[in-house]
Design an enzyme around this catalytic site. Structure first.
Site, short mmCIF file in Angstrom:
data_model
loop_
_atom_site.label_atom_id
_atom_site.label_comp_id
_atom_site.label_asym_id
_atom_site.label_seq_id
_atom_site.Cartn_x
_atom_site.Cartn_y
_atom_site.Cartn_z
N CYS A 72 10.06 -16.76 20.94
CA CYS A 72 11.08 -17.80 20.75
C CYS A 72 11.29 -18.55 22.06
O CYS A 72 11.45 -17.94 23.12
CB CYS A 72 12.39 -17.16 20.30
SG CYS A 72 13.75 -18.35 20.09
N CYS A 78 19.29 -17.23 24.89
CA CYS A 78 20.01 -16.70 23.74
C CYS A 78 20.27 -15.21 23.93
O CYS A 78 19.39 -14.46 24.38
CB CYS A 78 19.20 -16.95 22.46
SG CYS A 78 19.93 -16.23 20.98
N CYS A 159 15.05 -19.77 14.15
CA CYS A 159 15.15 -18.46 14.79
C CYS A 159 14.04 -17.57 14.23
O CYS A 159 14.09 -17.22 13.04
CB CYS A 159 16.52 -17.85 14.54
SG CYS A 159 16.70 -16.17 15.18
N GLN A 288 22.08 -3.47 5.09
CA GLN A 288 21.22 -3.40 6.27
C GLN A 288 20.40 -4.69 6.40
O GLN A 288 19.81 -5.16 5.43
CB GLN A 288 20.28 -2.20 6.17
CG GLN A 288 20.98 -0.86 6.20
CD GLN A 288 21.47 -0.47 7.59
OE1 GLN A 288 21.34 -1.24 8.53
NE2 GLN A 288 22.05 0.71 7.71
N TYR A 318 31.29 6.32 4.11
CA TYR A 318 30.96 4.95 4.54
C TYR A 318 29.77 4.43 3.73
O TYR A 318 28.77 3.99 4.27
CB TYR A 318 30.66 4.91 6.04
CG TYR A 318 31.67 5.61 6.91
CD1 TYR A 318 32.85 4.98 7.28
CD2 TYR A 318 31.46 6.93 7.34
CE1 TYR A 318 33.79 5.63 8.08
CE2 TYR A 318 32.39 7.59 8.13
CZ TYR A 318 33.55 6.94 8.49
OH TYR A 318 34.48 7.59 9.27
N GLU A 339 34.39 4.47 0.63
CA GLU A 339 34.28 3.21 1.36
C GLU A 339 35.64 2.54 1.39
O GLU A 339 36.36 2.52 0.39
CB GLU A 339 33.25 2.29 0.67
CG GLU A 339 33.17 0.88 1.21
CD GLU A 339 32.79 0.83 2.68
OE1 GLU A 339 33.49 0.11 3.43
OE2 GLU A 339 31.82 1.51 3.07
N ASP A 385 27.27 7.46 7.53
CA ASP A 385 26.73 6.20 8.05
C ASP A 385 27.91 5.38 8.58
O ASP A 385 28.26 4.34 8.03
CB ASP A 385 25.98 5.45 6.96
CG ASP A 385 25.18 4.26 7.49
OD1 ASP A 385 25.21 4.04 8.73
OD2 ASP A 385 24.55 3.55 6.71
N CYS A 412 23.80 3.85 14.37
CA CYS A 412 23.23 2.67 15.04
C CYS A 412 23.61 2.64 16.52
O CYS A 412 23.37 1.63 17.18
CB CYS A 412 23.69 1.39 14.34
SG CYS A 412 25.48 1.16 14.29
#
Length: 456
Positions: A72, A78, A159, A288, A318, A339, A385, A412
């Protein structure tokens, strides 16, 4: 001793957890955004802390053998893809090593870390974009992600990490929004900002397996004259566009989306195929962003949970829209999903019905830490999660008070994962069997991981 503003020459030896280059000057660590291991660089010192320095990259004197031309043209500015100049193999190696070191350093954990499931492709993988907007004094509309370490927009027309089907929409949508003369509320209703409330973000989503597109404008208000006509024109231009939506977010906060989403034309959700099942994904629900990698995680998730008996019960904390709940239900588990987001719960129930899994998957709106101990009663397994910050102390305590036989923890954030795993294992209740890293976010410093725990 070095001082702010001084220029230094550094050898970059590693990457920090956010993808900054790491060098040393007089024994102190220096973080340099944009520098890569193996680079020799000239930097100007920007800041000095007690334990480290921050340098601004001035030039690369000698490039690393692992440095490449970034795919890119905006990569140097960025803030979205800090590792684009790093070759794919080197990025994967660093992510593997970084996860291992984080688990050891923060958690004192030495369980086997399996080889990283690297992404392929490493470009064109994101199924969703939320693009900040602003309008300059002359009326020109700018759309793009923020410059690294700032809230200044780097204007873009495309992008390369976005799915090509939504990437191709950005330039024509920018032109239409610029011609609309709608005000832009870049600062989110900040009373101290000299701006009129209006548009805040452009949202785009694609069903990777279906090709359906969804467009969402995020605005402080609904006074957008001609929106219906533009929505009609967009749906004629892109036949795959199943809905044009307006999300209202009037609050002066950094929260991206508000609680109210209206379908201006079409519907406010799209169809997706995932792990052999059909899913509805709404404009304002989480899914995701890397569909292919999320699918690759499913068999490892099933391995972590083990072969449950025919009547085995599982709690998915979650659970979102049932992304992992429903493949597990289809594999034979009786799943209860928890949730907090009511829209996600409603969508999860619709997804269960669409796949004829209502008898094996039920969903409940709940604040997970408040109900977790009670809901774990009688459960053989638990899927976690959580958000990036990981488990709260209350959630960890609830698990240890009613421990299921197996836990599959999807994370994550390696630091949060290491902290939580250490607390679960230090109790003596659980052993950590293995950790599977998987690259959901190529060209960035982020890495996902699945940890498999078993009750002792």
């Amino acid at each position: 001793m070095a001082s702010v503003g001084e220029k230094l020459q550094l050898e970059i030896t590693d990457l920090g957890h956010d993808g900054q280059g790491v060098g040393r000057h007089d024994g102190q660590v220096v973080f340099v955004s944009g520098a890569l291991p193996g680079d020799t660089v000239q930097v100007r010192l920007q800041a000095m802390a007690r334990r480290h320095l921050v340098g601004q990259l001035q030039r690369v004197i000698t490039p690393s053998p692992q440095r490449r031309r970034a795919p890119c043209i905006l990569a140097d500015n960025c803030g979205g893809c800090s590792l684009q100049p790093l070759e794919d193999a080197a990025e994967a190696e660093w992510k593997q090593r970084s996860l291992e070191q984080t688990l050891q350093r923060i958690g004192g954990l030495s369980a086997p870390v399996r080889p990283l499931l690297a992404a392929d492709p490493t470009l064109g993988y994101r199924n969703r974009a939320l693009v900040p907007l602003e309008r300059s004094a002359d009326g020109t509309l700018r759309a793009g992600y923020y410059r690294r370490g700032s809230h200044r927009i780097v204007n873009m027309a495309r992008c390369p990490v976005l799915d090509p089907r939504i990437d191709a929409m950005i330039a024509p949508l920018k032109a239409d929004l610029e011609a609309s003369d709608w005000p832009i509320d870049r600062h989110g209703g900040d009373p101290d900002a000299d701006e009129t409330p209006g548009l805040r973000h452009l949202g785009l989503r694609v069903g990777v397996g279906t090709g359906e597109l969804l467009l969402t404008l995020i605005s402080s208000h609904d006074d957008l004259p001609g929106l219906e006509d533009l929505a009609d024109a967009w749906r004629q231009r892109w036949p795959e566009l199943v809905g044009v939506c307006l999300n209202l977010q009037p609050m002066p906060t950094n929260r991206l989306m508000g609680d109210e989403t209206r379908a201006i034309r079409g519907r406010d959700w799209l169809n997706e195929s995932f792990s052999g099942l059909r899913f509805r994904i709404a404009a304002d629900t989480f899914f995701q962003v890397n569909t292919r990698q999320a699918e690759r995680l499913v068999p490892h998730l099933m391995e972590a949970l083990g072969p449950g008996p025919g009547d085995a019960s599982l709690l998915d904390a979650y659970c979102g829209i049932g992304t992992y709940s429903l493949p597990l239900a289809a594999a034979g588990w009786h799943v209860t999903g928890l949730e907090l987001h009511p829209r996600a719960v409603a969508m999860a129930r619709l997804n269960a019905a669409a796949n004829e899994l209502e008898g094996r998957a039920q969903f409940e709106q709940a604040d997970v830490p408040l109900v977790l101990e009670e809901r774990l009663q009688g459960m053989q397994a638990l899927v976690l999660d959580p958000p990036r910050k990981g488990l709260s102390p209350a959630a960890t305590a609830a698990i240890l008070a009613a421990p299921p036989s197996r836990i599959a923890y999807v994370s994550c954030d390696p630091a949060a994962l290491a902290r939580d795993l250490a607390q679960l294992c230090a109790s003596g209740v659980y052993r950590l069997n293995w950790v599977q890293p998987i690259d959901f976010f190529p060209n960035t410093s982020h890495v996902e991981a699945l940890a498999a725990l078993e009750r002792r």
